[in-house]
Write an enzyme that holds these catalytic residues in place. Structure first.
Site, PDB file in Angstrom:
ATOM      1  N   ARG A 121      34.672  41.375  41.709  1.00 27.92           N
ATOM      2  CA  ARG A 121      34.823  42.519  40.813  1.00 27.92           C
ATOM      3  C   ARG A 121      36.173  43.160  41.108  1.00 27.92           C
ATOM      4  O   ARG A 121      36.595  43.234  42.268  1.00 27.92           O
ATOM      5  CB  ARG A 121      33.719  43.560  41.045  1.00 27.92           C
ATOM      6  CG  ARG A 121      32.369  43.190  40.468  1.00 27.92           C
ATOM      7  CD  ARG A 121      32.321  43.303  38.942  1.00 27.92           C
ATOM      8  NE  ARG A 121      31.001  43.021  38.404  1.00 27.92           N
ATOM      9  CZ  ARG A 121      30.586  41.831  37.969  1.00 27.92           C
ATOM     10  NH1 ARG A 121      31.393  40.797  37.998  1.00 27.92           N
ATOM     11  NH2 ARG A 121      29.374  41.678  37.480  1.00 27.92           N
ATOM     12  N   GLU A 162      39.353  47.236  33.993  1.00 25.97           N
ATOM     13  CA  GLU A 162      39.314  46.258  32.891  1.00 25.97           C
ATOM     14  C   GLU A 162      39.117  46.939  31.546  1.00 25.97           C
ATOM     15  O   GLU A 162      38.325  47.876  31.486  1.00 25.97           O
ATOM     16  CB  GLU A 162      38.145  45.286  33.109  1.00 25.97           C
ATOM     17  CG  GLU A 162      38.470  44.290  34.174  1.00 25.97           C
ATOM     18  CD  GLU A 162      37.387  43.245  34.398  1.00 25.97           C
ATOM     19  OE1 GLU A 162      36.685  42.906  33.449  1.00 25.97           O
ATOM     20  OE2 GLU A 162      37.283  42.794  35.532  1.00 25.97           O
ATOM     21  N   HIS A 168      38.398  37.591  33.042  1.00 22.73           N
ATOM     22  CA  HIS A 168      36.989  37.680  33.478  1.00 22.73           C
ATOM     23  C   HIS A 168      36.141  36.563  32.841  1.00 22.73           C
ATOM     24  O   HIS A 168      35.158  36.832  32.156  1.00 22.73           O
ATOM     25  CB  HIS A 168      36.408  39.062  33.121  1.00 22.73           C
ATOM     26  CG  HIS A 168      35.245  39.449  33.994  1.00 22.73           C
ATOM     27  ND1 HIS A 168      34.961  40.749  34.330  1.00 22.73           N
ATOM     28  CD2 HIS A 168      34.289  38.690  34.601  1.00 22.73           C
ATOM     29  CE1 HIS A 168      33.870  40.775  35.098  1.00 22.73           C
ATOM     30  NE2 HIS A 168      33.451  39.536  35.269  1.00 22.73           N
TER      31      HIS A 168
HETATM   32  P1  NAD Z   1      25.291  37.382  46.558  1.00 23.49           P
HETATM   33  O1  NAD Z   1      24.515  38.645  46.591  1.00 23.49           O
HETATM   34  O2  NAD Z   1      24.578  36.082  46.705  1.00 23.49           O
HETATM   35  O3  NAD Z   1      26.453  37.412  47.689  1.00 23.49           O
HETATM   36  C1  NAD Z   1      27.168  38.549  48.039  1.00 23.49           C
HETATM   37  C2  NAD Z   1      27.445  38.488  49.545  1.00 23.49           C
HETATM   38  O4  NAD Z   1      28.287  39.599  49.886  1.00 23.49           O
HETATM   39  C3  NAD Z   1      26.164  38.607  50.403  1.00 23.49           C
HETATM   40  O5  NAD Z   1      26.144  37.560  51.365  1.00 23.49           O
HETATM   41  C4  NAD Z   1      26.303  39.981  51.068  1.00 23.49           C
HETATM   42  O6  NAD Z   1      25.719  40.030  52.368  1.00 23.49           O
HETATM   43  C5  NAD Z   1      27.820  40.123  51.127  1.00 23.49           C
HETATM   44  N1  NAD Z   1      28.268  41.523  51.276  1.00 23.49           N
HETATM   45  C6  NAD Z   1      27.750  42.652  50.759  1.00 23.49           C
HETATM   46  N2  NAD Z   1      28.468  43.723  51.165  1.00 23.49           N
HETATM   47  C7  NAD Z   1      29.457  43.254  51.943  1.00 23.49           C
HETATM   48  C8  NAD Z   1      30.532  43.855  52.671  1.00 23.49           C
HETATM   49  N3  NAD Z   1      30.727  45.177  52.645  1.00 23.49           N
HETATM   50  N4  NAD Z   1      31.351  43.060  53.375  1.00 23.49           N
HETATM   51  C9  NAD Z   1      31.170  41.712  53.406  1.00 23.49           C
HETATM   52  N5  NAD Z   1      30.167  41.095  52.768  1.00 23.49           N
HETATM   53  C10 NAD Z   1      29.337  41.845  52.048  1.00 23.49           C
HETATM   54  O7  NAD Z   1      26.105  37.436  45.180  1.00 23.49           O
HETATM   55  P2  NAD Z   1      26.754  36.218  44.376  1.00 23.49           P
HETATM   56  O8  NAD Z   1      25.770  35.670  43.395  1.00 23.49           O
HETATM   57  O9  NAD Z   1      27.427  35.327  45.330  1.00 23.49           O
HETATM   58  O10 NAD Z   1      27.836  37.018  43.504  1.00 23.49           O
HETATM   59  C11 NAD Z   1      28.846  37.788  44.141  1.00 23.49           C
HETATM   60  C12 NAD Z   1      29.526  38.684  43.133  1.00 23.49           C
HETATM   61  O11 NAD Z   1      30.358  37.899  42.281  1.00 23.49           O
HETATM   62  C13 NAD Z   1      28.573  39.390  42.141  1.00 23.49           C
HETATM   63  O12 NAD Z   1      28.022  40.565  42.687  1.00 23.49           O
HETATM   64  C14 NAD Z   1      29.461  39.663  40.960  1.00 23.49           C
HETATM   65  O13 NAD Z   1      29.988  40.961  41.039  1.00 23.49           O
HETATM   66  C15 NAD Z   1      30.585  38.630  41.090  1.00 23.49           C
HETATM   67  N6  NAD Z   1      30.611  37.698  39.947  1.00 23.49           N
HETATM   68  C16 NAD Z   1      31.706  37.645  39.152  1.00 23.49           C
HETATM   69  C17 NAD Z   1      31.745  36.782  38.074  1.00 23.49           C
HETATM   70  C18 NAD Z   1      32.930  36.677  37.156  1.00 23.49           C
HETATM   71  O14 NAD Z   1      32.748  36.380  35.984  1.00 23.49           O
HETATM   72  N7  NAD Z   1      34.148  36.860  37.627  1.00 23.49           N
HETATM   73  C19 NAD Z   1      30.644  35.978  37.803  1.00 23.49           C
HETATM   74  C20 NAD Z   1      29.551  36.044  38.655  1.00 23.49           C
HETATM   75  C21 NAD Z   1      29.527  36.904  39.732  1.00 23.49           C
END
Ligand code: NAD
Length: 321
Positions: free
Chosen positions: A240, A269, A287
């Site tokens: 994000r 954005e 995005h």
């Molecule tokens: P997920 O919940 O499986 O993984 C997130 C990880 O981040 C977890 O392991 C969590 O423990 C860790 N985390 C949380 N807070 C943290 C911190 N302060 N420091 C370090 N690590 C921390 O989520 P995911 O399915 O892997 O997706 C991750 C993110 O990717 C989503 O939340 C979304 O915002 C983003 N995303 C973006 C797109 C895009 O189109 N660009 C698409 C899908 C997802």
């Protein structure tokens, strides 16, 4: 049952809802509704469920505009656009679409890693501009990924898949930081846990961020953390925009504090930070990390399944707690 969908999405999920005999209204224009337009749309009928997008800001006022809605099913894995406290207070369920986009976002992250390292976008512009005059030994030299070190910040579903591609596909070494340590992953992939974000950034040749947007992750990557990176290193963000101080990124790229970056998401954005689009050492995409035909249809299915479960009195398969 009446459902409101805030913007056109792939048909597969809509068809699932139609098969249930639900009455469906979709925002007729392919654009984000303003807050006023969204409130007005929701007040048209007593909707039982709303299928919304990450571009819709969903807060208490929006829940009040659809007082019958049992669920707001977000068409995204992230749900930082939704006020979860307000949802809890109003007793509204929130759904998301995890898992189905993991492979696509991991692939896209790798696309960006490869494209920035091998200067693909710059090379395309160069060739189209008619500047190619024949093979040259020093033309557009890039950087290899193979056998280098990848730093992952946030080793969740997507981060761990990116790490797996790096190890299995490119023989890379993986360093990671996460609030939760994953020792099984470390054993399987030879990954190394670091106690801090800096610990990852200082030793990685490539850094890729995969944390959700939370209060604790806002501007997690800032000026000091870019300064910790090697001047030869690259930075990629498909999580994000607000996880990164975008002005600090522009400064780090301009001053060559880091070598390059590739980003899919932005702090405000669709606005870009001043100066970002003028730089050659950055790839900027709109995005689209989850934007494949296959994945967007699966997301549509999951969002619909969340709606159906909620309306049939069950627990949505992907309920945000
Ligand atoms: P997920 O919940 O499986 O993984 C997130 C990880 O981040 C977890 O392991 C969590 O423990 C860790 N985390 C949380 N807070 C943290 C911190 N302060 N420091 C370090 N690590 C921390 O989520 P995911 O399915 O892997 O997706 C991750 C993110 O990717 C989503 O939340 C979304 O915002 C983003 N995303 C973006 C797109 C895009 O189109 N660009 C698409 C899908 C997802």
């Amino acid at each position: 049952m009446k459902i409101y969908i805030t913007r056109k999405i792939p048909e597969s999920g809509i068809n699932k809802l139609k098969e249930k005999g639900y009455e469906i209204d979709i925002n007729p224009e392919d654009k984000v509704l303003s807050k006023e337009e969204l409130l007005e749309a929701l007040k048209q009928k007593p909707y039982d469920a709303v299928l919304c997008l990450l571009t819709d800001k969903i807060d208490g006022e929006v829940f009040d505009a659809a007082p019958n809605a049992k669920i707001f099913a977000n068409y995204a894995v992230g749900y930082n656009n939704i006020d979860l406290d307000a949802a809890r207070e109003k007793g509204v369920m929130i759904g998301n679409t995890p898992g189905v986009l993991t492979e696509t976002v991991a692939e896209y992250t790798f696309t960006l890693l490869l494209a920035i390292a091998h200067r693909v976008v710059e090379a395309d512009k160069f060739t189209r501009a008619g500047k190619y005059e024949g093979w040259a030994p020093m033309l557009l030299l890039g950087t290899d990924l193979s056998n280098k070190t990848l730093g992952i910040v946030g080793l969740g579903r997507i981060g761990s898949r990116v790490a797996s591609h790096a190890v299995k596909g490119f023989g890379m070494k993986v360093l990671y930081y996460d609030v939760k340590r994953n020792e099984d992953f470390e054993k399987e992939y030879g990954a190394e846990f670091r106690e801090s974000v800096e610990g990852v950034m200082k030793d990685a040749d490539f850094v890729s961020v995969h944390v959700p947007l939370l209060e604790s992750t806002k501007r997690l990557i800032n000026k000091e953390r870019f300064a910790a990176m090697k001047p030869t290193a690259f930075f990629v963000n498909t999580s994000r925009g607000q996880v990164v101080d975008e002005n600090a990124l522009v400064e780090a790229l301009k001053s060559k504090t880091i070598k390059g970056a590739a980003i899919d998401v932005y702090e405000n954005e669709p606005e870009l930070a001043p100066g970002l689009a003028e730089l050659d050492n950055v790839i900027i995409t709109p995005h689209i990390a989850s934007a494949t035909e296959e994945t967007r249809s699966k997301m549509s299915d999951l969002a619909a399944e969340n709606v159906i479960a909620a309306l049939e009195g069950g627990t949505p398969p992907h309920l945000v707690k």
